[in-house]
Write a protein that holds these residues in place. Sequence first.
Motif, PDB file in Angstrom:
ATOM      1  N   MET A   1       1.164  -1.205  -0.026  1.00  0.00           N
ATOM      2  CA  MET A   1      -0.175   0.039  -0.158  1.00  0.00           C
ATOM      3  C   MET A   1       0.922   1.437   0.348  1.00  0.00           C
ATOM      4  O   MET A   1       1.993   1.678   0.271  1.00  0.00           O
ATOM      5  N   THR A   2       0.434   2.271  -0.514  1.00  0.00           N
ATOM      6  CA  THR A   2       1.066   3.708  -0.365  1.00  0.00           C
ATOM      7  C   THR A   2       0.402   4.890   0.593  1.00  0.00           C
ATOM      8  O   THR A   2      -1.184   4.855   0.787  1.00  0.00           O
ATOM      9  N   SER A   3       1.544   4.863   1.512  1.00  0.00           N
ATOM     10  CA  SER A   3       1.063   6.167   2.252  1.00  0.00           C
ATOM     11  C   SER A   3       1.593   7.232   2.528  1.00  0.00           C
ATOM     12  O   SER A   3       3.115   7.353   2.658  1.00  0.00           O
ATOM     13  N   PRO A   4       1.482   8.720   2.972  1.00  0.00           N
ATOM     14  CA  PRO A   4       0.151   8.717   2.963  1.00  0.00           C
ATOM     15  C   PRO A   4      -0.603   9.129   1.994  1.00  0.00           C
ATOM     16  O   PRO A   4       0.206   8.670   0.804  1.00  0.00           O
ATOM     17  N   VAL A   5      -1.851   9.032   1.985  1.00  0.00           N
ATOM     18  CA  VAL A   5      -2.352   9.595   1.256  1.00  0.00           C
ATOM     19  C   VAL A   5      -3.690  10.356   0.620  1.00  0.00           C
ATOM     20  O   VAL A   5      -4.205  11.261   1.246  1.00  0.00           O
ATOM     21  N   VAL A   6      -2.745  11.111  -0.389  1.00  0.00           N
ATOM     22  CA  VAL A   6      -4.064  12.040  -1.410  1.00  0.00           C
ATOM     23  C   VAL A   6      -5.666  11.653  -0.856  1.00  0.00           C
ATOM     24  O   VAL A   6      -6.257  10.638  -1.784  1.00  0.00           O
ATOM     25  N   ARG A   7      -6.143  12.374  -0.182  1.00  0.00           N
ATOM     26  CA  ARG A   7      -7.856  12.442  -0.401  1.00  0.00           C
ATOM     27  C   ARG A   7      -8.040  14.040  -0.885  1.00  0.00           C
ATOM     28  O   ARG A   7      -7.744  14.799  -0.588  1.00  0.00           O
ATOM     29  N   VAL A   8      -9.570  13.911  -1.087  1.00  0.00           N
ATOM     30  CA  VAL A   8     -10.205  14.752  -1.166  1.00  0.00           C
ATOM     31  C   VAL A   8     -12.026  14.947  -0.795  1.00  0.00           C
ATOM     32  O   VAL A   8     -12.345  13.994  -0.308  1.00  0.00           O
ATOM     33  N   ALA A   9     -12.177  15.753  -0.377  1.00  0.00           N
ATOM     34  CA  ALA A   9     -13.421  16.427   0.110  1.00  0.00           C
ATOM     35  C   ALA A   9     -14.453  16.597  -0.908  1.00  0.00           C
ATOM     36  O   ALA A   9     -14.325  16.343  -2.327  1.00  0.00           O
ATOM     37  N   PRO A  10     -15.721  16.416  -0.877  1.00  0.00           N
ATOM     38  CA  PRO A  10     -16.887  16.532  -1.227  1.00  0.00           C
ATOM     39  C   PRO A  10     -16.915  17.593  -2.266  1.00  0.00           C
ATOM     40  O   PRO A  10     -17.410  17.473  -3.296  1.00  0.00           O
ATOM     41  N   GLU A  11     -16.858  18.547  -1.545  1.00  0.00           N
ATOM     42  CA  GLU A  11     -16.896  19.894  -2.138  1.00  0.00           C
ATOM     43  C   GLU A  11     -16.078  19.957  -3.202  1.00  0.00           C
ATOM     44  O   GLU A  11     -15.889  21.576  -3.870  1.00  0.00           O
ATOM     45  N   THR A  12     -14.591  19.586  -3.223  1.00  0.00           N
ATOM     46  CA  THR A  12     -13.569  19.804  -4.194  1.00  0.00           C
ATOM     47  C   THR A  12     -13.861  19.871  -5.726  1.00  0.00           C
ATOM     48  O   THR A  12     -14.558  19.400  -6.567  1.00  0.00           O
TER      49      THR A  12
ATOM     50  N   VAL B   1     -13.369  11.798   1.275  1.00  0.00           N
ATOM     51  CA  VAL B   1     -13.926  11.079   2.708  1.00  0.00           C
ATOM     52  C   VAL B   1     -14.164  12.476   3.201  1.00  0.00           C
ATOM     53  O   VAL B   1     -14.607  13.564   2.773  1.00  0.00           O
ATOM     54  N   ASP B   2     -15.326  12.422   3.780  1.00  0.00           N
ATOM     55  CA  ASP B   2     -15.840  13.311   5.202  1.00  0.00           C
ATOM     56  C   ASP B   2     -15.158  13.893   5.758  1.00  0.00           C
ATOM     57  O   ASP B   2     -13.813  13.702   6.514  1.00  0.00           O
ATOM     58  N   GLY B   3     -15.934  15.240   6.531  1.00  0.00           N
ATOM     59  CA  GLY B   3     -14.636  15.874   7.975  1.00  0.00           C
ATOM     60  C   GLY B   3     -14.153  15.178   8.834  1.00  0.00           C
ATOM     61  O   GLY B   3     -13.266  15.267   9.143  1.00  0.00           O
ATOM     62  N   GLU B   4     -14.278  13.988   8.846  1.00  0.00           N
ATOM     63  CA  GLU B   4     -13.392  12.293   9.973  1.00  0.00           C
ATOM     64  C   GLU B   4     -12.575  11.761   8.776  1.00  0.00           C
ATOM     65  O   GLU B   4     -11.985  10.832   9.793  1.00  0.00           O
ATOM     66  N   GLY B   5     -12.252  11.879   7.785  1.00  0.00           N
ATOM     67  CA  GLY B   5     -11.152  11.101   6.873  1.00  0.00           C
ATOM     68  C   GLY B   5     -12.075   9.637   6.857  1.00  0.00           C
ATOM     69  O   GLY B   5     -11.745   8.708   5.942  1.00  0.00           O
ATOM     70  N   ARG B   6     -13.305  10.010   6.755  1.00  0.00           N
ATOM     71  CA  ARG B   6     -13.950   8.273   6.585  1.00  0.00           C
ATOM     72  C   ARG B   6     -14.822   8.353   5.319  1.00  0.00           C
ATOM     73  O   ARG B   6     -14.878   9.248   4.644  1.00  0.00           O
ATOM     74  N   PRO B   7     -14.060   6.805   4.427  1.00  0.00           N
ATOM     75  CA  PRO B   7     -14.874   7.249   2.797  1.00  0.00           C
ATOM     76  C   PRO B   7     -16.407   6.798   2.387  1.00  0.00           C
ATOM     77  O   PRO B   7     -17.139   6.567   3.170  1.00  0.00           O
TER      78      PRO B   7
END
Length: 260
Positions: free
Chosen positions: A1-12, A32-38
Amino acid sequence: MTSPVVRVAPETGFREIVALLAEYDITGVPVVDGEGRPIGLVSEADLLLTLAAQEDQGTLLPPPDLRRTGPGGAVTAADLMTGPAVCTTPGTSVVAAARLMARHGVKRLPVLDEDGRVFAMVSRGDLLRVFLREDRVIRREIVEEVLGRIEGVSPAEVGVEVDQGRVVLSGTVPEPHLVPIVLNLCRSVDGVVSVTDRLSADLFGGVGPEEAATDGAPAVGGAPASGADAGGAAGPGSGGESGSAFDSGARGSDAPAPVR
């Protein structure tokens, strides 16, 4: 796996997602949501739907209705994503992760921590890297971690050859039922491409059939150890019957006796 991961918010926004994929040379990001859950995933395929929905100057056909837009024409991760996200955990085996990808038709899996938050990503390329393990490393794992932990199996009695991930097993194991166990465990070792079976079962515990025969019992394929002679003459206390264990349905001297 690759970490850290690039994440985006729903409004991105659309262009920001495209820029992130190009900057980090990746093909998808978890949403992810505001708590980092997918809550979903945005991949290159999702982004291409916007491009495919544009007008094409080279044709008079109207564009297909593929565009995903939000209120006011905005295109965000929430509009583009595919959800819910198919996820995995750090303890999942490579085989299980590959099957999960195949079953859901995805190319990447977010990896969740104990709290259900995304902290890494695993892609098809990451899984395929297990086949880059060196042959000597694979062989050592088979000898020490597989053969060395199967009760009754002696690593010294089993030959292990590994070439380009292809494993060839030879030698002996003490019982026939151990052969499929050894084969299956070797196939589960990371980096193994195939396993060729040249194993045999040592039915006599490392001694010859004559040595394995007990007093009063015939050696396999041979004459009785004591009592009646090969001609079937009665021995003491035989009641006039043959002293041979082959008195019923006996085989010729050149035929192997059944192994019990």
